[in-house]
Design a protein around this motif. Structure first.
Motif, PDB file in Angstrom:
ATOM      1  N   GLY A 243      57.475  31.686  75.654  1.00 40.99           N
ATOM      2  CA  GLY A 243      58.840  31.888  74.973  1.00 40.99           C
ATOM      3  C   GLY A 243      59.203  30.830  74.177  1.00 40.99           C
TER       4      GLY A 243
ATOM      5  N   VAL B 229      64.451  37.416  85.476  1.00 39.81           N
ATOM      6  CA  VAL B 229      65.523  37.106  84.315  1.00 39.81           C
ATOM      7  C   VAL B 229      66.909  37.083  85.114  1.00 39.81           C
TER       8      VAL B 229
ATOM      9  N   VAL C  89      62.197  33.144  81.195  1.00 40.67           N
ATOM     10  CA  VAL C  89      61.091  33.734  80.631  1.00 40.67           C
ATOM     11  C   VAL C  89      61.596  34.602  79.590  1.00 40.67           C
ATOM     12  N   ALA C  90      62.883  34.712  79.324  1.00 36.58           N
ATOM     13  CA  ALA C  90      63.498  35.606  78.285  1.00 36.58           C
ATOM     14  C   ALA C  90      63.889  35.202  77.147  1.00 36.58           C
TER      15      ALA C  90
ATOM     16  N   PRO D 101      54.671  32.279  80.977  1.00 33.12           N
ATOM     17  CA  PRO D 101      55.902  33.024  80.253  1.00 33.12           C
ATOM     18  C   PRO D 101      56.909  32.185  79.573  1.00 33.12           C
TER      19      PRO D 101
ATOM     20  N   THR E 149      61.727  42.462  79.792  1.00 32.26           N
ATOM     21  CA  THR E 149      60.880  41.333  79.698  1.00 32.26           C
ATOM     22  C   THR E 149      60.486  40.671  81.118  1.00 32.26           C
ATOM     23  N   GLY E 150      61.457  40.773  81.856  1.00 31.30           N
ATOM     24  CA  GLY E 150      61.105  40.189  83.215  1.00 31.30           C
ATOM     25  C   GLY E 150      60.012  40.954  83.924  1.00 31.30           C
TER      26      GLY E 150
ATOM     27  N   THR F 136      56.223  40.109  83.132  1.00 36.52           N
ATOM     28  CA  THR F 136      55.803  38.847  83.908  1.00 36.52           C
ATOM     29  C   THR F 136      54.962  39.178  85.119  1.00 36.52           C
TER      30      THR F 136
ATOM     31  N   ALA G 122      56.293  37.154  77.527  1.00 41.83           N
ATOM     32  CA  ALA G 122      56.554  37.455  79.157  1.00 41.83           C
ATOM     33  C   ALA G 122      55.171  37.946  79.863  1.00 41.83           C
ATOM     34  N   SER G 123      54.206  38.344  78.951  1.00 39.06           N
ATOM     35  CA  SER G 123      53.132  38.982  79.710  1.00 39.06           C
ATOM     36  C   SER G 123      52.089  37.621  79.419  1.00 39.06           C
TER      37      SER G 123
END
Length: 358
Positions: A268, A227, A51-52, A264, A216-217, A220, A259-260
């Protein structure tokens, strides 16, 4: 309608990345080879479900531009830093390094980076005074009213660039190799400045991958944190290694609003592919002709003085003994992240040996 929310989140992060891509061009980095980084990272994220995403990062650009005196030194710094980070990523050493140094020292280093960014922003205004101060004024006002970094960077860059273009008739003369849609191999060079820069960039990325990656993780809302820091580190390092040999700009870990999004991973990937298209099509250099480098001074100032410094300084100095974090913070701000972390690590090891427990 998940796809629309994913797309809007991706576009928002692209808008945040474009001015920093323009900053990369102002430092002499070629943007066409950087297409590879975004395509490569989007493929890795899709394959492993990460997700990053990665993108242009103001901190790494500012540090590289400050420590490297020309494009060859700057790309050599990126190449050297990526070699260090690939070893860290493949061996899974990232969390071990942080565990040894401790969260307080890492936070102190990041707080010092915040001061560095604010200092670089002020230095930009000395070169292009009116544009730089307009950028800082608009960024400060926008952030105070919205608390939103996307609006902060978009408005400060657009309004200061409009002033430079319409009032001062600014037109950038970008070097051919920056705008050319072809590859130019740049053989890495070695010097003490390059070694220091590579170590500093690696230290910055260690802190950024831990903090930005985990943030970032967390965005979510998934638990445990989705992540994979070792995968993120390896992806970023391999992407930088390839593009640096072709004069391309570094792309690093960012705090990404994708990420939101409802999906996600897809958001990305969309962000990175949109950025890749912008670079491949040659649109960024066309925009960059009308955007002076000082237009990003406002964003750098807010990012450093308001976002990065206070939170990390609070975390660094929250313990019972603040000597080591305080020295780490100051040394980082005055010199570079490598000097800061090295000083903090040495003090943590030496002080107990001479009876000054910490």
């Amino acid at each position: 309608m998940h796809w629309l929310a994913d797309l809007l989140a991706a576009i928002g992060v692209v808008l945040n990345g474009i001015p920093q891509g323009i900053m990369a061009m102002s430092l002499g980095f070629a943007v066409f080879p950087t297409t590879f980084s975004f395509v490569f990272a989007s493929g890795i994220n899709g394959l492993f479900g990460s997700v990053a995403p990665i993108s242009f990062q103001a901190e790494s650009l500012a540090l590289t531009g400050n420590l490297g005196k020309n494009i060859r030194e700057r790309t050599s710094i990126i190449f050297g830093g990526s070699l260090i980070m690939i070893v860290i990523g493949v061996t899974g050493s990232l969390t071990r390094i942080v565990s040894f140094l401790g969260n307080h020292i890492m936070a102190a280093m990041m707080a010092g980076v915040g001061i560095m960014l604010a200092k670089i922003a002020i230095q930009m205004t000395k070169i292009e005074k009116r544009t730089g101060w307009i950028s800082i004024a608009v960024a400060t006002l926008t952030y105070l009213l919205t608390k939103d970094l996307v609006w902060t960077i978009v408005l400060s860059v657009i309004l200061s660039s409009c002033y430079a273009s319409l009032v001062e008739h600014y037109r950038a003369a970008l070097p051919d190799y920056v705008t050319a849609r072809k590859f130019h191999f740049l053989k890495p060079t070695f010097s003490w400045r390059v070694l220091r820069g590579a170590l500093s960039l690696a230290c910055l990325n260690i802190g950024a991958n831990i903090s930005y990656g985990l943030i970032t993780g967390q965005m979510t809302g998934l638990k445990p944190n989705p992540v994979n820091l070792n995968l993120l580190t390896s992806t970023q390092a391999l992407a930088d290694m390839g593009t640096s040999l072709l004069g391309g700009a570094p792309v690093e870990t960012i705090i990404s609003a994708t990420a939101s999004a409802p999906e996600p991973v897809i958001a990305g990937i969309l962000m990175m592919l949109i950025m890749a298209v912008i670079l491949f099509a040659g649109w960024l250099p066309k925009i960059g002709k009308y955007v002076p480098s000082a237009s990003i001074a406002g964003f750098l100032f807010i990012l450093g003085a308001v976002i990065t410094f206070p939170e990390n300084a609070t975390s660094a100095l929250s313990g019972t003994n603040n000597l080591i974090p305080a020295v780490t913070l100051v040394v980082t701000a005055v010199f570079d992240p490598f000097a800061g972390l090295l000083t903090g690590g040495v003090l943590k090891f030496v002080l107990p040996l001479i009876g000054l427990g910490v």
